[in-house]
Design an enzyme around this catalytic site. Structure first.
Site, PDB file in Angstrom:
ATOM      1  N   PHE A  24      17.941  54.675 127.909  1.00  0.00           N
ATOM      2  CA  PHE A  24      16.927  56.052 128.242  1.00  0.00           C
ATOM      3  C   PHE A  24      16.735  56.158 126.930  1.00  0.00           C
ATOM      4  CE2 PHE A  24      20.081  53.889 131.906  1.00  0.00           C
ATOM      5  CZ  PHE A  24      18.881  55.041 133.330  1.00  0.00           C
ATOM      6  N   GLY A  51      28.102  54.326 125.763  1.00  0.00           N
ATOM      7  CA  GLY A  51      27.575  53.987 126.537  1.00  0.00           C
ATOM      8  C   GLY A  51      26.288  53.733 126.061  1.00  0.00           C
ATOM      9  N   SER A  57      19.686  52.469 122.719  1.00  0.00           N
ATOM     10  CA  SER A  57      20.236  53.326 121.661  1.00  0.00           C
ATOM     11  C   SER A  57      21.016  52.492 120.334  1.00  0.00           C
ATOM     12  CB  SER A  57      20.802  54.512 121.879  1.00  0.00           C
ATOM     13  OG  SER A  57      21.742  54.063 123.078  1.00  0.00           O
ATOM     14  N   ASP A  76      31.174  50.932 126.057  1.00  0.00           N
ATOM     15  CA  ASP A  76      31.119  50.730 127.319  1.00  0.00           C
ATOM     16  C   ASP A  76      31.839  49.167 128.852  1.00  0.00           C
ATOM     17  OD1 ASP A  76      29.521  50.937 130.136  1.00  0.00           O
ATOM     18  OD2 ASP A  76      27.908  51.685 128.716  1.00  0.00           O
ATOM     19  N   GLY A  80      28.093  50.908 134.890  1.00  0.00           N
ATOM     20  CA  GLY A  80      27.064  52.129 135.446  1.00  0.00           C
ATOM     21  C   GLY A  80      27.970  53.718 135.130  1.00  0.00           C
ATOM     22  N   ASP A 146      27.453  59.374 124.509  1.00  0.00           N
ATOM     23  CA  ASP A 146      26.016  59.224 125.285  1.00  0.00           C
ATOM     24  C   ASP A 146      26.342  58.027 126.432  1.00  0.00           C
ATOM     25  OD1 ASP A 146      22.976  59.413 126.314  1.00  0.00           O
ATOM     26  OD2 ASP A 146      22.436  57.493 125.684  1.00  0.00           O
ATOM     27  N   HIS A 149      28.375  61.300 132.127  1.00  0.00           N
ATOM     28  CA  HIS A 149      28.016  62.994 132.544  1.00  0.00           C
ATOM     29  C   HIS A 149      28.582  63.516 133.738  1.00  0.00           C
ATOM     30  CE1 HIS A 149      23.232  61.582 131.056  1.00  0.00           C
ATOM     31  NE2 HIS A 149      24.245  62.060 129.855  1.00  0.00           N
ATOM     32  N   HIS A 174      23.999  63.703 122.783  1.00  0.00           N
ATOM     33  CA  HIS A 174      22.715  63.183 124.070  1.00  0.00           C
ATOM     34  C   HIS A 174      22.756  64.320 125.051  1.00  0.00           C
ATOM     35  CE1 HIS A 174      19.029  61.157 125.490  1.00  0.00           C
ATOM     36  NE2 HIS A 174      18.812  61.619 125.122  1.00  0.00           N
ATOM     37  N   ASP A 175      21.541  64.061 125.722  1.00  0.00           N
ATOM     38  CA  ASP A 175      22.125  64.788 127.199  1.00  0.00           C
ATOM     39  C   ASP A 175      22.042  66.510 127.386  1.00  0.00           C
ATOM     40  OD1 ASP A 175      20.473  62.582 128.018  1.00  0.00           O
ATOM     41  OD2 ASP A 175      21.963  62.039 128.296  1.00  0.00           O
TER      42      ASP A 175
HETATM   43  N1  SAH Z   1      22.700  54.902 125.261  1.00  0.00           N
HETATM   44  C1  SAH Z   1      22.524  54.222 126.224  1.00  0.00           C
HETATM   45  C2  SAH Z   1      22.110  54.946 127.735  1.00  0.00           C
HETATM   46  C3  SAH Z   1      23.821  55.450 128.288  1.00  0.00           C
HETATM   47  S1  SAH Z   1      23.639  54.696 129.698  1.00  0.00           S
HETATM   48  C4  SAH Z   1      20.158  53.752 126.228  1.00  0.00           C
HETATM   49  O1  SAH Z   1      19.974  54.565 124.907  1.00  0.00           O
HETATM   50  O2  SAH Z   1      19.750  53.131 127.260  1.00  0.00           O
HETATM   51  C5  SAH Z   1      25.407  55.786 130.300  1.00  0.00           C
HETATM   52  C6  SAH Z   1      26.256  54.483 130.315  1.00  0.00           C
HETATM   53  O3  SAH Z   1      27.870  55.046 130.327  1.00  0.00           O
HETATM   54  C7  SAH Z   1      26.224  53.551 131.174  1.00  0.00           C
HETATM   55  O4  SAH Z   1      26.144  52.067 131.046  1.00  0.00           O
HETATM   56  C8  SAH Z   1      28.197  53.496 131.559  1.00  0.00           C
HETATM   57  O5  SAH Z   1      28.119  52.529 131.838  1.00  0.00           O
HETATM   58  C9  SAH Z   1      28.351  53.899 130.439  1.00  0.00           C
HETATM   59  N2  SAH Z   1      29.713  55.151 130.613  1.00  0.00           N
HETATM   60  C10 SAH Z   1      29.880  55.825 131.499  1.00  0.00           C
HETATM   61  N3  SAH Z   1      31.238  56.420 131.630  1.00  0.00           N
HETATM   62  C11 SAH Z   1      31.991  55.622 130.625  1.00  0.00           C
HETATM   63  C12 SAH Z   1      32.804  55.226 130.184  1.00  0.00           C
HETATM   64  N4  SAH Z   1      34.035  56.297 130.948  1.00  0.00           N
HETATM   65  N5  SAH Z   1      33.745  54.457 129.967  1.00  0.00           N
HETATM   66  C13 SAH Z   1      32.428  53.461 129.245  1.00  0.00           C
HETATM   67  N6  SAH Z   1      31.442  53.196 129.323  1.00  0.00           N
HETATM   68  C14 SAH Z   1      30.622  54.588 130.421  1.00  0.00           C
HETATM   69 MG    MG Z   2      21.381  60.053 126.988  1.00  0.00          MG
END
Ligand code: SAH
Ligand code: MG
Length: 219
Positions: A24, A51, A57, A76, A80, A146, A149, A174-175
């Site tokens: 993403f 994340g 990333s 992570d 998801g 990241d 959300h 991010h975001d």
């Molecule tokens: N940085 C990535 C995108 C991350 S998407 C890129 O460059 O594509 C967000 C990720 O955060 C997901 O894989 C999700 O499993 C993870 N995530 C969400 N909440 C979390 C938590 N509380 N602890 C660990 N990972 C988490």
């Molecule tokens: Mg992001």
């Protein structure tokens, strides 16, 4: 007066691996993340990502870490975020473990890092961000948030990881969307909270990617 130094960019093969990776992070924001990470790596401390997803990333943090001989750490649970679950906008059915019936981005992440030649530069921590943060002991040079959300997750990421930042370390979020029409507000709220704490000074912005430097005590 001399022109400002051009921002660092990854080697072409690293950039190609990043662009080929599932995930993403848009390219332009990724380059801003990379530039921040190269600077932060000079502190000689690990670079932490919350994340991982499929490692898109992570490639950039790992390559920046390599330039300074430090490690990238990425956290992570690999199950998801809310919006990536079946039936939701960002779901990808190719990252479901059919035996378990839940998302599992860990195998794809490992392939991504292998393809980029960066496996030795990364420590992957599989678990929930607040639980990993609670175990973490040392100072870090960069925290890249990241992850989830929702307010619950973004707040826990900030509260768990920001205190581990060394003086002059970078907090990258991010975001961050000031306008709710552009996206969820939880990352924006932790960004506002970081600035309001007085512990951070904003040093760069590229679209939704904000870079803050730890310039004061507190948090
Ligand atoms: N940085 C990535 C995108 C991350 S998407 C890129 O460059 O594509 C967000 C990720 O955060 C997901 O894989 C999700 O499993 C993870 N995530 C969400 N909440 C979390 C938590 N509380 N602890 C660990 N990972 C988490
Ligand atoms: Mg992001």
């Amino acid at each position: 007066m001399s022109a400002p130094a051009a921002p660092p960019v990854p080697q072409p093969e690293v950039l190609a691996a990043f662009e080929a990776a599932k995930g993403f992070m848009p390219v332009d924001e990724g380059l801003a993340l990379y530039a921040a990470a190269v600077g932060a790596a000079e502190l000689g401390l690990p670079l932490v990502e919350v994340g991982t997803y499929c490692g898109r990333s992570t490639i950039l943090l790992a390559d920046a870490a390599r330039t300074a001989g430090v490690m990238a750490v990425t956290v992570d649970h690999h199950r998801g975020s809310e919006e990536q679950q079946p039936g939701w906008e960002y779901h990808d059915p190719t990252v479901v473990d059919p035996e378990v019936g839940r998302m599992d981005t860990l195998p794809t992440f490992r392939r991504t890092l292998h393809a980029a030649g960066l496996e030795d530069q990364v420590v992957a921590m599989v678990g929930r961000s607040p639980q990993v943060a609670a175990l973490w002991q040392g100072s870090v040079g960069l925290v890249f948030i990241d992850g989830g959300h929702t307010d619950e997750h973004a707040t826990a990421d900030y509260e768990g990881w920001a205190p581990h930042l060394a003086p002059e370390g970078l907090l990258v979020i991010h975001d961050v969307f000031a306008d709710p029409a552009d996206g969820g507000q939880a990352p924006y709220r932790i960004y506002r909270r970081a600035l309001a704490s007085g512990a951070f000074t904003e040093v760069a912005v590229h679209r939704s990617l904000h870079v803050l430097r730890r310039t004061g005590p507190g948090i």
